[in-house]
Write an enzyme that holds these catalytic residues in place. Structure first.
Site, PDB file in Angstrom:
ATOM      1  N   ARG A  36      -2.367  14.877  12.698  1.00 45.81           N
ATOM      2  CA  ARG A  36      -1.730  16.197  12.651  1.00 45.81           C
ATOM      3  C   ARG A  36      -1.179  16.688  13.984  1.00 45.81           C
ATOM      4  O   ARG A  36      -0.565  17.738  14.049  1.00 45.81           O
ATOM      5  CB  ARG A  36      -2.693  17.232  12.057  1.00 45.81           C
ATOM      6  CG  ARG A  36      -2.795  17.068  10.562  1.00 45.81           C
ATOM      7  CD  ARG A  36      -3.800  17.963   9.906  1.00 45.81           C
ATOM      8  NE  ARG A  36      -3.963  17.537   8.531  1.00 45.81           N
ATOM      9  CZ  ARG A  36      -4.774  16.580   8.116  1.00 45.81           C
ATOM     10  NH1 ARG A  36      -5.544  15.944   8.994  1.00 45.81           N
ATOM     11  NH2 ARG A  36      -4.832  16.240   6.843  1.00 45.81           N
ATOM     12  N   HIS A  68      -1.201   3.806   9.639  1.00 44.32           N
ATOM     13  CA  HIS A  68      -0.092   4.651   9.192  1.00 44.32           C
ATOM     14  C   HIS A  68       0.292   5.571  10.343  1.00 44.32           C
ATOM     15  O   HIS A  68      -0.573   6.103  11.035  1.00 44.32           O
ATOM     16  CB  HIS A  68      -0.528   5.463   7.967  1.00 44.32           C
ATOM     17  CG  HIS A  68       0.590   6.120   7.229  1.00 44.32           C
ATOM     18  ND1 HIS A  68       1.322   7.164   7.761  1.00 44.32           N
ATOM     19  CD2 HIS A  68       1.122   5.876   6.001  1.00 44.32           C
ATOM     20  CE1 HIS A  68       2.244   7.530   6.876  1.00 44.32           C
ATOM     21  NE2 HIS A  68       2.156   6.764   5.803  1.00 44.32           N
ATOM     22  N   TYR A  71       1.808  12.332  11.063  1.00 42.13           N
ATOM     23  CA  TYR A  71       2.730  13.102  10.217  1.00 42.13           C
ATOM     24  C   TYR A  71       3.940  13.705  10.929  1.00 42.13           C
ATOM     25  O   TYR A  71       4.980  13.895  10.319  1.00 42.13           O
ATOM     26  CB  TYR A  71       1.973  14.264   9.555  1.00 42.13           C
ATOM     27  CG  TYR A  71       0.871  13.846   8.617  1.00 42.13           C
ATOM     28  CD1 TYR A  71       1.124  12.923   7.594  1.00 42.13           C
ATOM     29  CD2 TYR A  71      -0.416  14.369   8.735  1.00 42.13           C
ATOM     30  CE1 TYR A  71       0.113  12.544   6.729  1.00 42.13           C
ATOM     31  CE2 TYR A  71      -1.429  13.983   7.865  1.00 42.13           C
ATOM     32  CZ  TYR A  71      -1.163  13.076   6.866  1.00 42.13           C
ATOM     33  OH  TYR A  71      -2.155  12.697   6.005  1.00 42.13           O
ATOM     34  N   HIS A 108       7.203   6.364   7.871  1.00 42.51           N
ATOM     35  CA  HIS A 108       8.197   7.019   7.023  1.00 42.51           C
ATOM     36  C   HIS A 108       9.522   6.966   7.754  1.00 42.51           C
ATOM     37  O   HIS A 108       9.569   6.770   8.968  1.00 42.51           O
ATOM     38  CB  HIS A 108       7.800   8.467   6.767  1.00 42.51           C
ATOM     39  CG  HIS A 108       6.544   8.601   5.969  1.00 42.51           C
ATOM     40  ND1 HIS A 108       5.930   9.790   5.737  1.00 42.51           N
ATOM     41  CD2 HIS A 108       5.782   7.656   5.343  1.00 42.51           C
ATOM     42  CE1 HIS A 108       4.850   9.596   5.007  1.00 42.51           C
ATOM     43  NE2 HIS A 108       4.722   8.310   4.757  1.00 42.51           N
ATOM     44  N   GLU A 143       8.316   2.525   4.764  1.00 42.84           N
ATOM     45  CA  GLU A 143       7.791   2.949   3.464  1.00 42.84           C
ATOM     46  C   GLU A 143       8.878   3.672   2.667  1.00 42.84           C
ATOM     47  O   GLU A 143       9.542   4.576   3.185  1.00 42.84           O
ATOM     48  CB  GLU A 143       6.575   3.867   3.665  1.00 42.84           C
ATOM     49  CG  GLU A 143       5.977   4.332   2.332  1.00 42.84           C
ATOM     50  CD  GLU A 143       4.687   5.127   2.486  1.00 42.84           C
ATOM     51  OE1 GLU A 143       4.311   5.470   3.626  1.00 42.84           O
ATOM     52  OE2 GLU A 143       4.066   5.403   1.451  1.00 42.84           O
ATOM     53  N   ASP A 177       5.351   2.255  -1.962  1.00 35.61           N
ATOM     54  CA  ASP A 177       4.441   3.278  -2.478  1.00 35.61           C
ATOM     55  C   ASP A 177       4.811   3.558  -3.935  1.00 35.61           C
ATOM     56  O   ASP A 177       5.941   3.965  -4.230  1.00 35.61           O
ATOM     57  CB  ASP A 177       4.566   4.553  -1.620  1.00 35.61           C
ATOM     58  CG  ASP A 177       3.511   5.600  -1.972  1.00 35.61           C
ATOM     59  OD1 ASP A 177       3.447   5.989  -3.147  1.00 35.61           O
ATOM     60  OD2 ASP A 177       2.770   6.029  -1.071  1.00 35.61           O
ATOM     61  N   HIS A 180       5.772   7.270  -4.706  1.00 33.45           N
ATOM     62  CA  HIS A 180       7.097   7.605  -4.164  1.00 33.45           C
ATOM     63  C   HIS A 180       8.211   6.978  -5.005  1.00 33.45           C
ATOM     64  O   HIS A 180       9.234   7.611  -5.266  1.00 33.45           O
ATOM     65  CB  HIS A 180       7.220   7.139  -2.712  1.00 33.45           C
ATOM     66  CG  HIS A 180       6.234   7.793  -1.792  1.00 33.45           C
ATOM     67  ND1 HIS A 180       6.108   7.457  -0.470  1.00 33.45           N
ATOM     68  CD2 HIS A 180       5.320   8.766  -2.021  1.00 33.45           C
ATOM     69  CE1 HIS A 180       5.158   8.203   0.087  1.00 33.45           C
ATOM     70  NE2 HIS A 180       4.657   8.993  -0.835  1.00 33.45           N
ATOM     71  N   HIS A 214       1.126   0.571  -1.436  1.00 30.05           N
ATOM     72  CA  HIS A 214       0.349   1.800  -1.608  1.00 30.05           C
ATOM     73  C   HIS A 214       0.252   2.086  -3.090  1.00 30.05           C
ATOM     74  O   HIS A 214       1.258   2.377  -3.735  1.00 30.05           O
ATOM     75  CB  HIS A 214       1.038   2.985  -0.911  1.00 30.05           C
ATOM     76  CG  HIS A 214       0.847   3.001   0.576  1.00 30.05           C
ATOM     77  ND1 HIS A 214       1.569   3.827   1.409  1.00 30.05           N
ATOM     78  CD2 HIS A 214      -0.027   2.316   1.375  1.00 30.05           C
ATOM     79  CE1 HIS A 214       1.157   3.633   2.659  1.00 30.05           C
ATOM     80  NE2 HIS A 214       0.204   2.723   2.663  1.00 30.05           N
ATOM     81  N   ASP A 227       6.167  14.652  -3.700  1.00 23.45           N
ATOM     82  CA  ASP A 227       5.228  13.705  -3.084  1.00 23.45           C
ATOM     83  C   ASP A 227       3.792  14.188  -3.264  1.00 23.45           C
ATOM     84  O   ASP A 227       3.171  14.674  -2.337  1.00 23.45           O
ATOM     85  CB  ASP A 227       5.572  13.534  -1.598  1.00 23.45           C
ATOM     86  CG  ASP A 227       4.724  12.458  -0.945  1.00 23.45           C
ATOM     87  OD1 ASP A 227       3.978  11.763  -1.658  1.00 23.45           O
ATOM     88  OD2 ASP A 227       4.797  12.317   0.282  1.00 23.45           O
ATOM     89  N   HIS A 229       0.263  12.673  -4.673  1.00 17.02           N
ATOM     90  CA  HIS A 229      -0.453  11.498  -5.195  1.00 17.02           C
ATOM     91  C   HIS A 229      -1.521  11.950  -6.191  1.00 17.02           C
ATOM     92  O   HIS A 229      -2.062  13.039  -6.069  1.00 17.02           O
ATOM     93  CB  HIS A 229      -1.126  10.735  -4.055  1.00 17.02           C
ATOM     94  CG  HIS A 229      -0.166  10.278  -2.995  1.00 17.02           C
ATOM     95  ND1 HIS A 229      -0.551   9.576  -1.885  1.00 17.02           N
ATOM     96  CD2 HIS A 229       1.175  10.415  -2.880  1.00 17.02           C
ATOM     97  CE1 HIS A 229       0.500   9.312  -1.129  1.00 17.02           C
ATOM     98  NE2 HIS A 229       1.559   9.815  -1.705  1.00 17.02           N
ATOM     99  N   GLU A 259      -4.063   5.710  -1.602  1.00 10.02           N
ATOM    100  CA  GLU A 259      -3.998   6.975  -0.840  1.00 10.02           C
ATOM    101  C   GLU A 259      -4.171   8.112  -1.831  1.00 10.02           C
ATOM    102  O   GLU A 259      -3.357   9.023  -1.910  1.00 10.02           O
ATOM    103  CB  GLU A 259      -2.649   7.116  -0.142  1.00 10.02           C
ATOM    104  CG  GLU A 259      -2.309   6.027   0.859  1.00 10.02           C
ATOM    105  CD  GLU A 259      -0.872   6.146   1.345  1.00 10.02           C
ATOM    106  OE1 GLU A 259       0.053   6.203   0.512  1.00 10.02           O
ATOM    107  OE2 GLU A 259      -0.659   6.193   2.555  1.00 10.02           O
TER     108      GLU A 259
HETATM  109 ZN    ZN Z   1       3.123  10.136  -0.286  1.00  8.92          ZN
HETATM  110 MN    MN Z   2       2.202   5.945   0.939  1.00 12.72          MN
HETATM  111 MN    MN Z   3       3.134   7.250   3.820  1.00 15.62          MN
END
Ligand code: ZN
Ligand code: MN
Ligand code: MN
Length: 279
Positions: A36, A68, A71, A108, A143, A177, A180, A214, A227, A229, A259
């Protein structure tokens, strides 16, 4: 079957392996630092040693592990400052993965923030290419995204286009993913749909470049670009689709990482167990 979930590094980075083993994972993903913020606390030699030794004594192959990106970075950002910070963060993560012996770093593709796809992709390719100059063998995995407004790389054709521009090609791969893809309009609800969707992916990107999958069910409907999950089998992709994906990916020996959320319905222990039970 290589399967597991995203695990926490809370406490110290080697705790990731304890967390993975407890959840009976044969693959896992981590954030190498707090996802974060912009700042990453430097990895100490002792942290690296502990991580590597614990991984070695677990039965988890290092090629079934990935990290990963945090963010905040946006590799397609039109803001000079934001773009530079994002690329530096990517470089830093490639270096950290190298030190930890983690072979794959999932990223991403970012948002062009309204400046158009072409311009966004140009910046993205520039940033990724720069990060691939780090002298180690960490592979950066692109991704596919959920297709939110201004986002880059939700359609396989575009993902393939971007991928083909990247050099050296051995430094790049792809992370698929399922949530996604589904919310971007690719159906994954039946075995037939799954085969077709991966055929389309193969045509544009190439299955040989797929290094991590993913596995996430989707809270939203097909094509909704949301988005969110959801627990394996309980979302809009559903059990049949999830099972078909696992079967297809398993045959190719590609690590599967969940995830999924942790809430009153289920935790990650249970989602991993259920995903394994699909086949
Ligand atoms: Zn996602
Ligand atoms: Mn993912
Ligand atoms: Mn991701």
């Amino acid at each position: 079957m290589l399967i597991g979930c995203h695990v926490s590094i809370s406490g110290s980075i080697d705790m990731a392996i304890d967390n993975a083993v407890k959840r009976k994972c044969s693959a896992f993903q981590i954030f190498t630092r707090n996802p974060r913020g912009w700042h990453a606390k430097e990895l100490m030699d002792q942290d690296i040693k502990n991580f590597k030794e614990k991984l070695k004594s677990s039965k988890i192959d290092r090629f079934s592990t990935c990290a990963h990106m945090p963010y905040l970075p946006n590799l397609s950002s039109p803001k000079k400052d934001g773009f530079e910070k994002s690329v530096n963060s990517l470089i830093e993560e490639v270096e950290r993965c190298g030190k930890l012996g983690i072979p794959y770093l999932v990223t991403h593709l970012g948002s062009h923030l309204g400046t158009g796809e072409e311009a966004g992709i140009k910046r993205l390719v520039k940033g990724l290419t720069k990060a691939a100059k780090v002298k180690n063998d960490v592979m950066i995995l692109l991704e596919n995204t959920a297709g939110q407004k201004n986002s880059v790389g939700s359609k396989f054709a575009q993902l393939g286009e971007i991928f083909n521009e990247l050099k050296p090609s051995k430094r790049f791969g792809v992370c698929f993913d399922t949530c996604h893809a589904f919310v971007s309009g690719y159906d994954l609800r039946t075995e037939k749909n799954v085969k077709e969707t991966f055929k389309e992916f193969d045509k544009h990107v190439g299955m040989e470049h797929l290094k991590i999958l993913h596995l996430n069910d989707a809270k939203g409907e097909i094509g909704c670009n949301l988005d969110r999950h959801y627990h394996i089998g309980l979302g809009n992709i559903g059990e049949e689709g999830m099972a078909a994906v696992v079967k297809l990916i398993m045959k190719k020996n590609i690590p599967i990482v969940l995830e999924t959320p942790i809430d009153d319905t289920r935790d990650d222990f249970e989602n991993v167990r259920i995903a394994k039970g699909l086949v």
